[in-house]
Design an enzyme around this catalytic site. Structure first.
Site, PDB file in Angstrom:
ATOM      1  N   SER A 285       0.874  -1.162   0.000  1.00  0.00           N
ATOM      2  CA  SER A 285       0.000   0.000   0.000  1.00  0.00           C
ATOM      3  C   SER A 285       0.915   1.216   0.000  1.00  0.00           C
ATOM      4  CB  SER A 285      -0.863  -0.032   1.263  1.00  0.00           C
ATOM      5  OG  SER A 285      -1.588   1.171   1.395  1.00  0.00           O
TER       6      SER A 285
ATOM      7  N   LYS B  47      -0.968  -1.026  -4.482  1.00  0.00           N
ATOM      8  CA  LYS B  47      -2.190  -0.287  -4.126  1.00  0.00           C
ATOM      9  C   LYS B  47      -1.818   1.169  -3.919  1.00  0.00           C
ATOM     10  CE  LYS B  47      -4.529  -0.096   0.324  1.00  0.00           C
ATOM     11  NZ  LYS B  47      -5.022  -0.947   1.424  1.00  0.00           N
TER      12      LYS B  47
ATOM     13  N   LYS C 195      -2.950   4.930  -2.722  1.00  0.00           N
ATOM     14  CA  LYS C 195      -3.918   5.715  -1.972  1.00  0.00           C
ATOM     15  C   LYS C 195      -4.378   6.857  -2.865  1.00  0.00           C
ATOM     16  CE  LYS C 195      -3.902   3.659   2.074  1.00  0.00           C
ATOM     17  NZ  LYS C 195      -5.121   3.132   2.710  1.00  0.00           N
TER      18      LYS C 195
ATOM     19  N   ASP D 191      -7.094   2.774  -3.060  1.00  0.00           N
ATOM     20  CA  ASP D 191      -7.806   2.814  -1.782  1.00  0.00           C
ATOM     21  C   ASP D 191      -8.123   4.272  -1.466  1.00  0.00           C
ATOM     22  OD1 ASP D 191      -8.810   2.540   0.767  1.00  0.00           O
ATOM     23  OD2 ASP D 191      -7.051   1.533   1.603  1.00  0.00           O
TER      24      ASP D 191
ATOM     25  N   GLU E  19     -10.899   0.285  -3.270  1.00  0.00           N
ATOM     26  CA  GLU E  19     -11.152  -0.009  -1.852  1.00  0.00           C
ATOM     27  C   GLU E  19     -11.864   1.154  -1.181  1.00  0.00           C
ATOM     28  OE1 GLU E  19      -7.556  -1.478  -0.086  1.00  0.00           O
ATOM     29  OE2 GLU E  19      -8.316  -1.256   1.956  1.00  0.00           O
TER      30      GLU E  19
ATOM     31  N   ASP F 122     -13.454  -2.236   3.211  1.00  0.00           N
ATOM     32  CA  ASP F 122     -12.503  -2.255   4.334  1.00  0.00           C
ATOM     33  C   ASP F 122     -13.218  -1.696   5.571  1.00  0.00           C
ATOM     34  OD1 ASP F 122     -10.451  -1.828   6.178  1.00  0.00           O
ATOM     35  OD2 ASP F 122      -9.166  -0.674   4.849  1.00  0.00           O
TER      36      ASP F 122
ATOM     37  N   LYS G 129      -9.199  -7.089   8.173  1.00  0.00           N
ATOM     38  CA  LYS G 129      -8.232  -6.613   9.154  1.00  0.00           C
ATOM     39  C   LYS G 129      -8.676  -7.173  10.490  1.00  0.00           C
ATOM     40  CE  LYS G 129      -6.876  -2.325   6.878  1.00  0.00           C
ATOM     41  NZ  LYS G 129      -7.200  -0.895   6.711  1.00  0.00           N
TER      42      LYS G 129
ATOM     43  N   GLY H 165      -3.538  -4.135   6.242  1.00  0.00           N
ATOM     44  CA  GLY H 165      -2.518  -3.771   7.222  1.00  0.00           C
ATOM     45  C   GLY H 165      -2.864  -2.451   7.882  1.00  0.00           C
TER      46      GLY H 165
HETATM   47  O1  OSB Z   1      -6.992   1.606   4.551  1.00  0.00           O
HETATM   48  O2  OSB Z   1      -5.768  -0.094   4.330  1.00  0.00           O
HETATM   49  C1  OSB Z   1      -5.965   1.010   4.842  1.00  0.00           C
HETATM   50  C2  OSB Z   1      -2.913   2.033   6.918  1.00  0.00           C
HETATM   51  C3  OSB Z   1      -3.515   2.637   7.992  1.00  0.00           C
HETATM   52  C4  OSB Z   1      -4.880   2.739   8.012  1.00  0.00           C
HETATM   53  C5  OSB Z   1      -5.646   2.237   6.961  1.00  0.00           C
HETATM   54  C6  OSB Z   1      -5.044   1.619   5.887  1.00  0.00           C
HETATM   55  C7  OSB Z   1      -3.652   1.540   5.851  1.00  0.00           C
HETATM   56  C8  OSB Z   1      -2.919   0.977   4.736  1.00  0.00           C
HETATM   57  C9  OSB Z   1      -1.506   0.527   5.013  1.00  0.00           C
HETATM   58  O3  OSB Z   1      -3.333   0.928   3.605  1.00  0.00           O
HETATM   59  C10 OSB Z   1      -1.358  -0.942   5.000  1.00  0.00           C
HETATM   60  C11 OSB Z   1      -0.025  -1.352   5.544  1.00  0.00           C
HETATM   61  O4  OSB Z   1       0.940  -1.344   4.774  1.00  0.00           O
HETATM   62  O5  OSB Z   1       0.065  -1.694   6.753  1.00  0.00           O
HETATM   63 MG    MG Z   2      -8.141   0.395   3.238  1.00  0.00          MG
END
Ligand code: OSB
Ligand code: MG
Length: 370
Positions: free
Chosen positions: A136, A162, A164, A189, A214, A239, A263, A291
């Protein structure tokens, strides 16, 4: 398994690189760790994934600490707990606070695996020897920096990228990435940055052949996501809005998405996560492990979770060094050039917690004895 002692710690760990999403920027993680010590003298760990602020969900580390100390610990301390999946009923009277509950419940699973002499993966029902890893990538300051990050992660072997995104930081990035890498597994995402009125805009992304989009809409919605899903071809992945098994069942029946991000902290622990995994499998819907910028303890737990059979898409479980100069587990988590992590077969979580490192990072501490 009698829970003799419970130790709470807040550790502070600076991220190797700041992580920017549509809800904010994280530079240092404040992480609540739970350590359980059983009557037999075994030590087990759990990590609370709540953030520094209530921006991803309504929990944050300070609410998690308060609830853990005042409500959750008293329900477990000195109690005989036979297995991890007995914990939810013991904490049931407390509504919500799923990330706080998950840290304790997952530590009990960690303990149970040690007592039974099996790997955490096996205990959870895992069947995979290795798991597929994606990354991510947070929003960067410039397009050049964003593309350089993508290049770096592809070179490292990650199987899915992925990005953001948010209004104003979406289409142009997808165009640029697809121009250079037409065939990679690519997803985005939004962390709830869009509204249903953006449906036509989001529909234009179908041409980018994204693996999924996402959580495009509100963090607490899966009704309007169903309407959006009907208006776009690309699969929606849920999510934030999936809190428990009923949400998962309702969302899949409604058609709110065609992929689930699981998660463990968001859904309150391994017990609920396994049920959601099974529900998705029953619906023919693939899942992957999300994550939350975890330290090695949460990461070890995510690896075990990802070994279940319906985790058929690469997860956001990546190498320790992407996040930390030095992790708190030994060995640190590494990812192969093929973008895989080997699932430990040793008893328990399969990674040793470096207690000296944990102590050095600890800024807050509380201990409870039966
Ligand atoms: O939306 O998946 C998410 C990190 C913090 C809060 C929300 C998200 C995320 C990530 C990072 O996308 C995922 C990771 O590499 O731990
Ligand atoms: Mg997410």
């Amino acid at each position: 398994m009698k829970l003799e002692r419970i130790i709470l710690r807040e550790i502070q760990m600076p991220l190797a690189h700041p992580f920017v999403t549509s809800f904010g920027k994280t530079t240092t993680r404040r992480i609540l760790l739970v350590e359980l010590i059983s009557e037999e003298g075994l030590t087990a760990w759990g990590e609370c994934v709540a953030g520094e602020h209530p921006y991803f969900s309504d929990e944050m580390i300070d609410t998690a600490w308060l609830i853990t100390e005042s409500e959750l610990v008293p329900r477990l301390l000195g109690k005989e707990v036979a297995q991890g999946d007995h914990v939810p009923a013991m904490l049931e009277q407390v509504r919500g606070h799923r990330m706080a509950k998950a840290a304790l419940e997952n530590a009990v699973w960690d303990l149970e695996a040690q007592v039974k002499g099996v790997s955490l993966s096996k205990l959870l029902g895992g069947t995979r020897e290795r798991i597929a890893c994606g990354v991510s990538i947070g929003m960067q300051d410039t397009m050049e920096a964003q593309l350089a990050k993508v290049e770096q992660e592809i070179a490292a072997g990650y199987q899915r990228i992925k990005l953001k995104c948010k209004p104003g930081w979406d289409t142009a990035i997808f165009v640029a990435v697809r121009e250079r890498w037409p065939d990679i597994l690519l997803s985005c995402d939004a962390n709830s940055a869009y509204r249903l009125s953006d449906a036509d805009h989001i529909a234009t992304w179908d041409e980018f052949k994204l693996l999924m989009i996402e959580q495009p809409l509100w963090y607490d919605d899966f009704f309007f996501h169903a309407e959006l899903q009907r208006r776009i071809q690309t699969d929606i992945c849920l999510d934030e809005c999936i809190r428990n098994r009923r949400d998962a069942e309702a969302a899949l029946r409604l058609g709110s998405g065609r992929i689930l991000n699981i998660k463990v902290g968001r859904v309150g622990g391994f017990t609920e996560a396994i049920v959601i995994h099974d529900i998705a499998q029953h619906h023919g819907v693939p899942v992957w492990c999300g994550g939350m910028l975890e330290s090695g303890i949460g990461r070890a737990h995510n690896i075990a979770m990802s070994s279940l059979p319906n985790f058929t898409l690469p997860g956001d479980v990546s190498a320790s060094k992407r996040y930390w100069a030095q992790d708190i587990i030994e060995p640190e988590v590494t990812v192969s050039a093929q973008g895989e992590i080997i699932v430990p077969t040793a008893t328990g979580r399969g990674f040793h917690v470096d207690s000296g490192r944990v102590d050095a990072l600890t800024v807050r501490h509380a201990q409870f004895s039966a």
